[in-house]
Every structure is written in C-alpha cells, then in structure tokens.
Design a protein around this motif. Structure first.
Motif, PDB file in Angstrom:
ATOM      1  N   ALA A 106       0.943  -0.966  -0.161  1.00 51.63           N
ATOM      2  CA  ALA A 106       0.081  -0.060  -0.181  1.00 51.63           C
ATOM      3  C   ALA A 106       0.791   1.194  -0.093  1.00 51.63           C
ATOM      4  O   ALA A 106       0.362   2.275  -0.717  1.00 51.63           O
ATOM      5  CB  ALA A 106      -1.043  -0.086   1.295  1.00 51.63           C
ATOM      6  N   PHE A 107       1.883   1.380   0.889  1.00 56.00           N
ATOM      7  CA  PHE A 107       2.879   2.395   0.713  1.00 56.00           C
ATOM      8  C   PHE A 107       3.857   2.482  -0.327  1.00 56.00           C
ATOM      9  O   PHE A 107       3.719   3.610  -0.827  1.00 56.00           O
ATOM     10  CB  PHE A 107       3.762   2.347   2.034  1.00 56.00           C
ATOM     11  CG  PHE A 107       3.037   2.831   3.327  1.00 56.00           C
ATOM     12  CD1 PHE A 107       3.175   4.189   3.594  1.00 56.00           C
ATOM     13  CD2 PHE A 107       2.347   2.066   4.216  1.00 56.00           C
ATOM     14  CE1 PHE A 107       2.705   4.585   4.664  1.00 56.00           C
ATOM     15  CE2 PHE A 107       1.734   2.556   5.296  1.00 56.00           C
ATOM     16  CZ  PHE A 107       1.905   3.968   5.664  1.00 56.00           C
ATOM     17  N   GLU A 108       3.945   1.502  -0.988  1.00 59.92           N
ATOM     18  CA  GLU A 108       4.895   1.469  -2.318  1.00 59.92           C
ATOM     19  C   GLU A 108       4.034   2.028  -3.459  1.00 59.92           C
ATOM     20  O   GLU A 108       4.143   2.812  -4.214  1.00 59.92           O
ATOM     21  CB  GLU A 108       5.264  -0.036  -2.755  1.00 59.92           C
ATOM     22  CG  GLU A 108       6.369  -0.592  -1.790  1.00 59.92           C
ATOM     23  CD  GLU A 108       6.754  -1.897  -1.944  1.00 59.92           C
ATOM     24  OE1 GLU A 108       7.846  -2.315  -1.422  1.00 59.92           O
ATOM     25  OE2 GLU A 108       5.864  -2.560  -2.585  1.00 59.92           O
ATOM     26  N   GLY A 109       2.549   1.663  -3.167  1.00 66.13           N
ATOM     27  CA  GLY A 109       1.458   2.103  -4.353  1.00 66.13           C
ATOM     28  C   GLY A 109       1.315   3.549  -4.253  1.00 66.13           C
ATOM     29  O   GLY A 109       1.170   4.308  -5.233  1.00 66.13           O
ATOM     30  N   ALA A 110       1.259   4.084  -3.060  1.00 61.12           N
ATOM     31  CA  ALA A 110       1.233   5.450  -2.790  1.00 61.12           C
ATOM     32  C   ALA A 110       2.139   6.349  -2.901  1.00 61.12           C
ATOM     33  O   ALA A 110       2.184   7.576  -2.975  1.00 61.12           O
ATOM     34  CB  ALA A 110       0.486   5.753  -1.242  1.00 61.12           C
ATOM     35  N   GLY A 111       3.527   5.643  -3.052  1.00 58.48           N
ATOM     36  CA  GLY A 111       4.839   6.540  -3.131  1.00 58.48           C
ATOM     37  C   GLY A 111       5.126   7.200  -2.110  1.00 58.48           C
ATOM     38  O   GLY A 111       5.801   8.238  -2.273  1.00 58.48           O
ATOM     39  N   VAL A 112       4.766   6.938  -0.822  1.00 57.13           N
ATOM     40  CA  VAL A 112       5.194   7.449   0.327  1.00 57.13           C
ATOM     41  C   VAL A 112       5.826   6.636   1.312  1.00 57.13           C
ATOM     42  O   VAL A 112       5.993   5.305   1.247  1.00 57.13           O
ATOM     43  CB  VAL A 112       3.999   8.213   1.046  1.00 57.13           C
ATOM     44  CG1 VAL A 112       3.534   9.222   0.316  1.00 57.13           C
ATOM     45  CG2 VAL A 112       2.927   6.998   1.466  1.00 57.13           C
ATOM     46  N   HIS A 113       6.829   7.323   2.337  1.00 57.98           N
ATOM     47  CA  HIS A 113       7.683   6.588   2.957  1.00 57.98           C
ATOM     48  C   HIS A 113       7.092   5.803   4.239  1.00 57.98           C
ATOM     49  O   HIS A 113       6.205   6.427   4.920  1.00 57.98           O
ATOM     50  CB  HIS A 113       8.933   7.046   3.515  1.00 57.98           C
ATOM     51  CG  HIS A 113       9.670   6.685   4.188  1.00 57.98           C
ATOM     52  ND1 HIS A 113      10.340   5.278   4.019  1.00 57.98           N
ATOM     53  CD2 HIS A 113      10.404   6.919   5.557  1.00 57.98           C
ATOM     54  CE1 HIS A 113      11.409   5.227   4.952  1.00 57.98           C
ATOM     55  NE2 HIS A 113      11.345   5.872   6.066  1.00 57.98           N
ATOM     56  N   LEU A 114       7.327   4.602   4.553  1.00 53.11           N
ATOM     57  CA  LEU A 114       7.050   3.837   5.729  1.00 53.11           C
ATOM     58  C   LEU A 114       8.204   3.322   6.761  1.00 53.11           C
ATOM     59  O   LEU A 114       9.212   2.748   6.226  1.00 53.11           O
ATOM     60  CB  LEU A 114       6.118   2.624   5.452  1.00 53.11           C
ATOM     61  CG  LEU A 114       5.911   1.701   6.444  1.00 53.11           C
ATOM     62  CD1 LEU A 114       4.915   2.378   7.642  1.00 53.11           C
ATOM     63  CD2 LEU A 114       5.304   0.418   6.237  1.00 53.11           C
ATOM     64  N   HIS A 115       8.173   3.768   7.722  1.00 52.03           N
ATOM     65  CA  HIS A 115       9.356   3.549   8.704  1.00 52.03           C
ATOM     66  C   HIS A 115       8.731   2.848   9.688  1.00 52.03           C
ATOM     67  O   HIS A 115       7.643   3.176  10.461  1.00 52.03           O
ATOM     68  CB  HIS A 115       9.980   4.842   9.104  1.00 52.03           C
ATOM     69  CG  HIS A 115      10.931   4.443  10.233  1.00 52.03           C
ATOM     70  ND1 HIS A 115      12.564   4.340   9.935  1.00 52.03           N
ATOM     71  CD2 HIS A 115      11.138   4.099  11.571  1.00 52.03           C
ATOM     72  CE1 HIS A 115      13.072   4.069  10.974  1.00 52.03           C
ATOM     73  NE2 HIS A 115      12.237   3.818  11.993  1.00 52.03           N
ATOM     74  N   VAL A 116       9.290   1.612  10.171  1.00 49.87           N
ATOM     75  CA  VAL A 116       8.970   0.802  11.513  1.00 49.87           C
ATOM     76  C   VAL A 116       9.966   0.877  12.569  1.00 49.87           C
ATOM     77  O   VAL A 116      11.077   0.910  12.120  1.00 49.87           O
ATOM     78  CB  VAL A 116       8.846  -0.684  10.864  1.00 49.87           C
ATOM     79  CG1 VAL A 116       7.979  -1.310  12.329  1.00 49.87           C
ATOM     80  CG2 VAL A 116       7.611  -0.650   9.867  1.00 49.87           C
ATOM     81  N   GLY A 117       9.530   1.295  13.986  1.00 51.40           N
ATOM     82  CA  GLY A 117      10.284   1.534  14.891  1.00 51.40           C
ATOM     83  C   GLY A 117      11.031   0.400  15.393  1.00 51.40           C
ATOM     84  O   GLY A 117      10.662   0.066  16.674  1.00 51.40           O
ATOM     85  N   HIS A 118      12.078  -0.150  14.990  1.00 50.32           N
ATOM     86  CA  HIS A 118      12.986  -1.077  15.411  1.00 50.32           C
ATOM     87  C   HIS A 118      14.081  -0.198  16.006  1.00 50.32           C
ATOM     88  O   HIS A 118      15.119   0.011  15.432  1.00 50.32           O
ATOM     89  CB  HIS A 118      13.249  -1.971  14.568  1.00 50.32           C
ATOM     90  CG  HIS A 118      12.373  -3.123  14.167  1.00 50.32           C
ATOM     91  ND1 HIS A 118      12.215  -4.152  14.856  1.00 50.32           N
ATOM     92  CD2 HIS A 118      11.399  -3.113  13.324  1.00 50.32           C
ATOM     93  CE1 HIS A 118      11.259  -4.810  14.490  1.00 50.32           C
ATOM     94  NE2 HIS A 118      10.686  -4.245  13.501  1.00 50.32           N
ATOM     95  N   ILE A 119      14.106  -0.144  17.441  1.00 49.03           N
ATOM     96  CA  ILE A 119      14.755   1.107  17.916  1.00 49.03           C
ATOM     97  C   ILE A 119      16.315   0.690  18.346  1.00 49.03           C
ATOM     98  O   ILE A 119      17.253   1.655  18.165  1.00 49.03           O
ATOM     99  CB  ILE A 119      14.152   1.304  19.417  1.00 49.03           C
ATOM    100  CG1 ILE A 119      14.636   2.737  20.018  1.00 49.03           C
ATOM    101  CG2 ILE A 119      14.475   0.545  20.530  1.00 49.03           C
ATOM    102  CD1 ILE A 119      14.320   3.967  18.975  1.00 49.03           C
ATOM    103  N   LEU A 120      16.515  -0.582  18.263  1.00 52.25           N
ATOM    104  CA  LEU A 120      18.167  -1.015  18.310  1.00 52.25           C
ATOM    105  C   LEU A 120      18.954  -0.667  17.232  1.00 52.25           C
ATOM    106  O   LEU A 120      20.079  -0.246  17.388  1.00 52.25           O
ATOM    107  CB  LEU A 120      18.195  -2.485  18.559  1.00 52.25           C
ATOM    108  CG  LEU A 120      17.702  -3.214  19.524  1.00 52.25           C
ATOM    109  CD1 LEU A 120      18.160  -4.659  19.751  1.00 52.25           C
ATOM    110  CD2 LEU A 120      18.111  -2.430  20.966  1.00 52.25           C
ATOM    111  N   ARG A 121      18.506  -0.118  16.173  1.00 46.56           N
ATOM    112  CA  ARG A 121      19.135   0.414  14.917  1.00 46.56           C
ATOM    113  C   ARG A 121      19.458   1.749  15.121  1.00 46.56           C
ATOM    114  O   ARG A 121      20.242   2.233  14.409  1.00 46.56           O
ATOM    115  CB  ARG A 121      18.168   0.130  13.635  1.00 46.56           C
ATOM    116  CG  ARG A 121      17.871  -1.224  13.212  1.00 46.56           C
ATOM    117  CD  ARG A 121      17.727  -1.570  11.801  1.00 46.56           C
ATOM    118  NE  ARG A 121      17.300  -2.874  11.517  1.00 46.56           N
ATOM    119  CZ  ARG A 121      17.786  -3.394  10.201  1.00 46.56           C
ATOM    120  NH1 ARG A 121      18.316  -2.753   9.454  1.00 46.56           N
ATOM    121  NH2 ARG A 121      17.438  -4.626  10.332  1.00 46.56           N
TER     122      ARG A 121
END
Length: 330
Positions: A106-121
């Motif tokens: 869905a985000f790829e189709g919308a062309g907008v960024h999705l970030h998921v909060g894996h905080i150890l990074r």
C-alpha cells in the motif's frame, strides 16, 4: 522540520515516549487521534488538537506516527497509506507476514515512506557494534548471544496487552528487537527453534541459524522485578568478541518482586547516551526529505515479523521452523 504537521495515533505509553522525542527535536505533534479527550502528562503545554475521527485527523496532518495497540498497526497504516501520508509505525509492523506485506504494498503504491520503529538500529551500543562488525574488527560473525530481561508490563486483565492474539506475546513485543538485530548483524535466517518456560511470567529462548552459517541465541524474559530492564550481547568472530551488558558487575545480587502501582513498560536506561527515539525520528524526517537513507526498510521490518511468528510457532509445536525468503528491498 518544525513546520511539518505531525499527528500521533494512540496516546498510551509509547505515544508518550514518541511525543517526548518529537518535542526534543523541535517537531512537537499538532494533533492526536485518541479515544479520550484526556491526554497523558507528556502532552501538557502542547497546543494539540484531539480528534476521534480518523479521516478528519488525517486531513489535519502531514506526517503520521502510529503508536496504537499492536493489533491495530496494520489497520491504521493502510488508512495512512490511502491518505498518501508518510508514516512511522511502532514495532511490530503487523502480527502476520501477509498483513505486513499488504501494508508495504500500500505504501509502495502510494509512493510515500513507511518506517517501522525497531529502535536497536538507533541505540548507540548496538549501532557501534554493527559498525565494528562492518569494519571487519572481529571477522565474520559466527556466534551471537542476545538477551533482553525485563519486568512484565502491568496492563490489567482487561487490557489488549494481556491478549496474545492482540499483542503477539513476548515474541512480538520484546524478543522482536533482538530478532531484527541478529538479522542485521549476521544476515538472513534459515531456521528458528524456540522454547518457552511455562512456569514463569514470560521467558522464551530462541536459536536462529543464519544462511551464512552463524548461530544466534536469544533470551527474552518478563520474569524480572520492576523496574528491572537489562540487556546484553556478545558477537563472536574469528578475530575476537564484541560485548555489552547494561547490568552492574557485582558478585551477588538479590532482586525481589514487590508491589507496584504503575503501568509502565521497560525501555532501559537512556540517560547516558543519545536518545534512540530522537535519533530515529530525525532519520525518519531526513528520509522523507530525501536527504538520508533509512536505517531499516519496510522489508526488514517484515522479516522481523516473520521471525517472531516462527518463534511463537516453534515454542508451541516444539519443532524448528524453516524460514522461507520473502524478498528484499523496499
């Protein structure tokens, strides 16, 4: 950055944590989607509009931060993608691979960024170890030992958190941090074997086999007394070992369970290091602006969901779970 309208979905514990981080980097939220008009202390002093209608909320913001209960992440993320807004979503991305893949597409189709909060990074000790591995300081990683030992979050029997079908249990809430980190350090995982202690407040051990030959041992526990939160890792390679432990070095310690009245969740001690939540939000904004690369891709977050699901399946069946490739890239 501060002129961008930030909206937060969910005003519970993680909503407070994210709100404090947004304030610290100069982008305080201007809107929240909440079930109640009464906000927690983190929002005091903020000029924030409270919405109970999702579409009205989405129309009022430019960026969305999803801090809702775990089982609602995918539902809200799909709505945000449909509105064409970039989003940061607390981990996990979803409670199943199929659901997470739907969100990513869905985000790829919308062309907008999705970030998921894996905080150890973004956690200094963990990122420093990653940099040392990348620089070849210990050679190819061969054995990883990761632990995350906490107290059990006190949510009450009626809370969504007490329902594993909604929270994902310890694998999705606690161990998923180290599952993502193990894959970040040692590469793709090909099998998972896990065991859970039945007579505990929550204690699971998982063994991962990586495609490159490395082995990872992960221990996650909710059996500690509040406010205990201890983390550690060892990464061994041909040339040496990288190690970190948040605990104090003492010959003997006694830690007893005591009555507690709070409903907090363990986050570890961030007082002596850069706040990883602030670093994460800064990276997210820079990626949205096109000036930086993300430290984690949506497909990385999806892989963490796959591993957490495998831990639950293996612990339930007593059998190892083979991990099939779900692809790479954003």
């Amino acid at each position: 950055m501060s002129e961008r309208r930030v909206g937060i979905i969910g005003t519970g514990f993680m909503g407070e944590v994210h709100t404090a981080a947004w304030r610290a980097i100069g982008s305080a939220p201007s809107a929240v989607l909440a079930r109640s008009a009464t906000l927690r202390p983190a929002y005091l002093g903020l000029e924030v509009d409270i919405y109970d209608d999702l579409q009205e909320f989405l129309a009022a913001v430019d960026i969305v931060d999803i801090c809702a209960p775990t089982h609602l992440h995918a539902e809200f993320a799909l709505a945000v993608a449909a509105a064409g807004k970039p989003a940061i979503c607390e981990k996990p991305l979803s409670l199943s691979v199929d659901e997470g893949l739907e969100v990513i597409r869905a985000f790829e189709g919308a062309g907008v960024h999705l970030h998921v909060g894996h905080i150890l990074r973004y956690s200094p000790e963990y990122t420093a170890a990653r940099q040392a591995v990348e620089a070849g300081r210990i050679g190819e990683p061969a054995v990883l030992r990761l632990s995350r030992l906490s107290f059990a979050p006190e949510r009450g029997q009626a809370s969504w958190f007490q329902d594993d079908s909604k929270s994902g249990g310890i694998a999705f809430d606690l161990m998923i941090h180290d599952l993502d980190y193990a894959r970040w350090i040692a590469g793709e995982v090909v099998s998972v074997f896990a065991k859970s202690a039945q007579k505990s407040r929550g204690h699971t051990i998982a063994i991962l086999k990586h495609a490159g030959g490395a082995i990872t041992h992960i221990e996650s526990s909710w059996s500690g007394p509040a406010p205990e939160f201890r983390t550690s890792f060892e990464i061994a390679g041909e040339h040496g070992i990288l190690g970190f432990s948040s605990g104090e070095t003492t010959p003997l310690t006694l830690r007893l369970h005591e009555e507690r009245n709070d409903s907090s969740t363990g986050l570890g001690n961030m007082s002596l290091a850069a706040n990883p939540f602030e670093l994460e939000l800064q990276n997210f904004l820079e990626v949205v602006d096109g000036t930086a690369q993300p430290a984690i891709t949506p497909r990385d977050a999806l892989a963490a969901v796959q591993l957490a699901a495998a831990v639950r399946q293996s612990a339930r069946t007593g059998q190892p779970v083979r991990i099939e490739s779900i692809g790479k890239g954003e």
